[in-house]
Write a protein that holds these residues in place. Structure first.
Motif, PDB file in Angstrom:
ATOM      1  N   LEU A 180       0.695  -1.188   0.123  1.00  0.00           N
ATOM      2  CA  LEU A 180      -0.015  -0.194  -0.177  1.00  0.00           C
ATOM      3  C   LEU A 180       0.960   1.050  -0.276  1.00  0.00           C
ATOM      4  CD1 LEU A 180      -2.611  -1.067   2.674  1.00  0.00           C
ATOM      5  CD2 LEU A 180      -2.834  -1.154   0.368  1.00  0.00           C
ATOM      6  N   ARG A 188      -5.058   8.507   5.046  1.00  0.00           N
ATOM      7  CA  ARG A 188      -6.691   8.006   5.243  1.00  0.00           C
ATOM      8  C   ARG A 188      -7.025   7.250   6.661  1.00  0.00           C
ATOM      9  NH1 ARG A 188      -7.941   4.045  -0.768  1.00  0.00           N
ATOM     10  NH2 ARG A 188      -9.683   4.326   0.700  1.00  0.00           N
ATOM     11  N   ILE A 189      -6.182   6.618   7.251  1.00  0.00           N
ATOM     12  CA  ILE A 189      -6.938   5.972   8.287  1.00  0.00           C
ATOM     13  C   ILE A 189      -6.442   6.993   9.093  1.00  0.00           C
ATOM     14  CG2 ILE A 189      -5.058   5.237  10.830  1.00  0.00           C
ATOM     15  CD1 ILE A 189      -6.424   3.520   9.001  1.00  0.00           C
ATOM     16  N   ALA A 192     -10.283   9.370   8.862  1.00  0.00           N
ATOM     17  CA  ALA A 192     -11.167   7.977   9.922  1.00  0.00           C
ATOM     18  C   ALA A 192     -11.710   8.421  10.956  1.00  0.00           C
ATOM     19  CB  ALA A 192     -10.835   7.015   9.353  1.00  0.00           C
ATOM     20  N   VAL A 194     -10.314   7.937  13.692  1.00  0.00           N
ATOM     21  CA  VAL A 194     -10.456   5.806  14.555  1.00  0.00           C
ATOM     22  C   VAL A 194      -9.423   5.545  15.619  1.00  0.00           C
ATOM     23  CG1 VAL A 194     -11.973   4.898  12.348  1.00  0.00           C
ATOM     24  CG2 VAL A 194      -9.676   4.531  12.547  1.00  0.00           C
TER      25      VAL A 194
ATOM     26  N   LEU B 227     -11.487   0.182   1.453  1.00  0.00           N
ATOM     27  CA  LEU B 227     -10.030   0.100   2.176  1.00  0.00           C
ATOM     28  C   LEU B 227      -9.909   1.114   3.530  1.00  0.00           C
ATOM     29  CD1 LEU B 227      -6.171   0.369   1.518  1.00  0.00           C
ATOM     30  CD2 LEU B 227      -7.307  -2.034   2.972  1.00  0.00           C
ATOM     31  N   PHE B 228     -10.606   0.606   4.319  1.00  0.00           N
ATOM     32  CA  PHE B 228     -10.993   1.585   5.377  1.00  0.00           C
ATOM     33  C   PHE B 228     -10.485   2.258   6.113  1.00  0.00           C
ATOM     34  CE2 PHE B 228     -11.606   1.908  10.220  1.00  0.00           C
ATOM     35  CZ  PHE B 228     -13.028   2.240   9.920  1.00  0.00           C
ATOM     36  N   PRO B 229     -10.848   3.797   6.457  1.00  0.00           N
ATOM     37  CA  PRO B 229     -11.748   3.820   5.936  1.00  0.00           C
ATOM     38  C   PRO B 229     -12.659   3.951   4.665  1.00  0.00           C
ATOM     39  CG  PRO B 229     -10.622   5.837   6.723  1.00  0.00           C
ATOM     40  CD  PRO B 229      -9.772   3.964   6.426  1.00  0.00           C
TER      41      PRO B 229
END
Lengths: 229, 229
Positions: A180, A188-189, A192, A194, B227-229
């Motif tokens: 990746l 992205r993480i 998000a 989270v 791909l979360f999120p």
DNA sequence: CCAAAAGTGTTCTATGTACACCCATGC
DNA sequence: GCATGGGTGTACATAGAACACTTTTGG
């Protein structure tokens, strides 16, 4: 439906069991837990940890107890996978196998490991011969894990409480089986919301890595919302 | 695992059954098939069609036979949903319910319907009281159907062989519970190359609608790849 | 100072979304 | 000729993909 119907139906000679496909991550490889199968019936083969079904407990409790000896006090993430009823998997029994898949965090792996039961962790690409179609169970569990990784936060279940972004990315790469992009992944993480940064750092070769923690209040799933196609 | 272990385990007093949540579409509403539950045990309640598990057949065959009287010669789309082992759903039995969800195409609905068994189609928003937590089963089946609709071609299983694009869109709208944009919907479905136009038309009020057919060689699933999120 | 892994932004492309009018038929 | 549902294209916004260099530490 009456008790008479029950007797006429299916209360005889079917062995109901639970099996658990327990995954864990180590040295950037995915491992699955196996125990040796019956030497008489399946010489040289291994099988998934399992236990007979007890109707006094819920299915999930049953499954949890199958792997309790190997998880220590850590709670593994558990999810029902599939029920297999095909006959012919066992020479003398009609098996009904309710299969769960489970994820064990990396720190649980290294801690308590009781040697009183014969178990081994096998890397997914070096599995031994498997009894009772357990190879199919594992293959399906892996597909489900890959799939879930893309729209939910299960990935964190494989990691310890504190982890670096690179460790998280490696987890994704190992499970998905592909590289990746670092910058895209981090953006992205973090967007998000989270995970949250901590003040701790992981030392090693090169620059120390900031450690993050999964937010317990995070929304753990996103809608696919793709509308076929 | 030996036969002795089997006897010590779970071959007594558990009633293994299959249940099927069978959906069909009519007048732009989703219906589910129910039969009256035992009057003594669950007065006034209904239940999902089911049958005892027979280890001589695969689980899917078992499930298929549960609904065979109501589907005529049409094959319903079948998929395993979940296994419920919770005790307490039945006053005198320990139930193990392996639940499938199924889709019946609209033309199968109107054709053969044998009245020798007491069954009724209930619209999802007007369900009667349900025995043995079958309401939970239905709710979960609906979630799974909605979910699958977004990344696979299950939607076509609810339609007859020939259908107009508006009928297809209405199917999606009814299942998902929301309106969709006509032009976007058509563009996407046609670009996906999963349906092909025929020379037939559906007559009615207004301009006749060209009928389409699902391509049997179509790729029925898309990767989520989100791909979360 | 060198090796090793951490960390960081911008551009381009593809996909999704919003939106309004003409067309063919039955009555 | 009018009511009814069928059929069509474009402009904008958002999300995903590709891509290279600087920073911080240990040895």
């Amino acid at each position: 439906m009456t008790d008479a119907a029950a007797k006429a139906g299916s209360t005889t000679s079917i062995y109901i069991e639970l099996r658990v496909v327990l995954f864990s991550l180590r040295d950037n490889r995915l491992f699955v837990l196996l125990t040796p199968a019956d030497e008489q019936l399946f010489p040289g083969a291994w099988e998934l940890p399992g236990c007979p079904f007890s109707s006094r407990e819920s299915l999930e409790k049953n499954a949890s107890q199958c792997i309790a000896p190997f998880t220590g006090q850590h709670e593994a993430y558990l999810e029902q996978l599939y029920s297999y009823g095909d006959s012919g998997r066992h020479p003398s029994l009609d098996l009904l196998s309710i299969v769960y898949f489970a994820l064990l965090s990396a720190d649980a792996l290294s801690s308590g490991r009781p040697a009183d039961v014969d178990v081994r962790w096998f890397p997914l690409d070096q599995l031994p011969p498997l009894a009772m179609k357990h190879g199919d169970f594992i293959e399906y569990a892996l597909r489900r894990l890959r799939y879930k990784l893309e729209y939910s936060a299960v990935g964190f279940e494989l990691l310890p409480e504190y982890f670096s972004l690179s460790e998280l990315q490696h987890t994704y790469e190992v499970v998905l089986g592909e590289k990746l992009d670092k910058r895209n992944f981090r953006r992205r993480i973090l967007q998000a919301n989270v995970i949250e940064p901590t003040q701790q750092y992981r030392l090693g070769e090169g620059r120390p890595a900031r450690l993050y923690r999964y937010r317990p209040d995070a929304v753990a799933e996103v809608k696919a919302r793709r509308l076929f196609p």
